[in-house]
Design an enzyme around this catalytic site. Structure first.
Site, PDB file in Angstrom:
ATOM      1  CD  GLU A   1      -5.748   1.508  -3.190  1.00 36.82           C
ATOM      2  OE1 GLU A   1      -6.400   2.363  -2.977  1.00 36.82           O
ATOM      3  OE2 GLU A   1      -4.368   2.389  -2.532  1.00 36.82           O
TER       4      GLU A   1
ATOM      5  CG  HIS B   1      -1.987   1.121   1.291  1.00 40.22           C
ATOM      6  ND1 HIS B   1      -1.293   2.163   1.362  1.00 40.22           N
ATOM      7  CD2 HIS B   1      -2.867   1.080   0.480  1.00 40.22           C
ATOM      8  CE1 HIS B   1      -2.685   3.365   1.152  1.00 40.22           C
ATOM      9  NE2 HIS B   1      -3.681   2.337   0.714  1.00 40.22           N
TER      10      HIS B   1
HETATM   11  C1  PEP Z   1      -6.448   3.633  -0.045  1.00 41.57           C
HETATM   12  O1  PEP Z   1      -6.309   4.062   1.587  1.00 41.57           O
HETATM   13  O2  PEP Z   1      -6.396   2.918   0.120  1.00 41.57           O
HETATM   14  C2  PEP Z   1      -8.183   4.562  -0.372  1.00 41.57           C
HETATM   15  C3  PEP Z   1      -8.205   3.993  -0.960  1.00 41.57           C
HETATM   16  O3  PEP Z   1      -8.422   5.483   0.433  1.00 41.57           O
HETATM   17  P1  PEP Z   1      -9.004   6.663   0.707  1.00 41.57           P
HETATM   18  O4  PEP Z   1     -10.286   5.881  -0.138  1.00 41.57           O
HETATM   19  O5  PEP Z   1      -9.279   6.834   1.378  1.00 41.57           O
HETATM   20  O6  PEP Z   1      -8.798   7.535  -0.804  1.00 41.57           O
END
Ligand code: PEP
Length: 250
Positions: A165, A95
């Site tokens: 992400e 992550h």
């Molecule tokens: C994450 O930290 O993986 C994430 C998607 O956070 P958020 O949905 O708060 O942007």
């Protein structure tokens, strides 16, 4: 389509009592989700308690991070082996918030391999910090995938989930546009096919970054993804319930 929805509670909530109450509400919302499998990744300290309190089948459990060694002198760490023993069958790996405190692509690769050995499903997180018009971020993503999957045999690719992400969309005001995610999904698949051959097409791809009830439906319909990794909206019972309803309508 059975979507995958990963609820990353991060370091929330503050007490075991609050975690149990968030879990009760999440469970109720999840049971209404006919089109989604819900994976809850609570803080590891709450995992055994939530796992043993749960008798149903709808919710599955994950760990937010796990060390690749089984055991040893790693103060403060929790191993993937221990997480599995505590009831986690999914593992979030690499992550952005772990990478920000020093986790490398090589660490990530070892964790992916260990998770697979333990028959846990690795959710390998990738994402660039910034985008540039010259496309440097594509090279960055390619490297994260090349190193992170270096020791994974093509036959195991179907057991891996990639969570794209973009760091600039995590905890932000707005998510990435679904059209841009669609392009990224094509790029991710092509990159894995280039290194691992056709089995790369079987990798599942999730989007994560500022997903909530307002944007989840469009991302699932148009983003070429098999599900979502959700941070903030999963640590708030009411928001998560609204998100699940939006996913049901997607
Ligand atoms: C994450 O930290 O993986 C994430 C998607 O956070 P958020 O949905 O708060 O942007």
């Amino acid at each position: 389509m059975q979507w995958l929805v990963v609820a990353n509670w991060k370091m929330n909530p503050g007490t075991a009592a609050a975690a149990l109450s968030l879990f009760e509400a999440t469970k109720k919302a999840s049971e209404k989700a006919r089109n989604a499998t819900i994976i809850i990744a609570p803080p590891a300290i709450f995992l055994p308690r939530l796992r043993t309190s749960y008798r149903g089948k709808k919710v599955q459990f994950g760990i937010q991070h796990g060390h690749f060694e089984h055991s040893g002198s790693y103060t403060g760490e929790i191993s993937l082996t221990q997480a599995k023993d505590a009831g986690a069958s999914w593992a979030i790996i690499g992550h952005a918030e772990r990478r920000a405190v020093g986790e490398t692509d090589e660490d990530v690769c070892k964790q992916v391999v260990r998770a697979l050995t333990l028959k846990m499903t690795p959710i390998l997180c990738i994402g660039e910090k910034v985008r540039s018009a010259s496309g440097d971020h594509l090279h960055f993503i390619k490297e994260q995938l090349r190193i992170g999957l270096a020791d994974v045999s093509p036959a195991k690719l179907g057991k891996i989930v990639i969570a794209y992400e973009p760091v600039w969309a995590i905890g932000a005001a707005e998510a990435m546009q679904p059209r841009d995610m669609h392009e990224m999904a094509i790029f991710i698949r092509k990159t894995i096919v280039d290194t691992h051959g056709k089995p790369g097409l079987s990798v599942k791809i999730l989007y994560g970054g500022s997903i909530d009830e307002t944007n989840a439906g469009a991302m699932l319909r148009e983003g070429d993804v098999q599900g979502l990794l959700v941070g903030r909206a999963s640590a708030d019972a009411a928001q998560f319930a609204h998100l699940v309803s939006a996913i049901e309508k997607a």
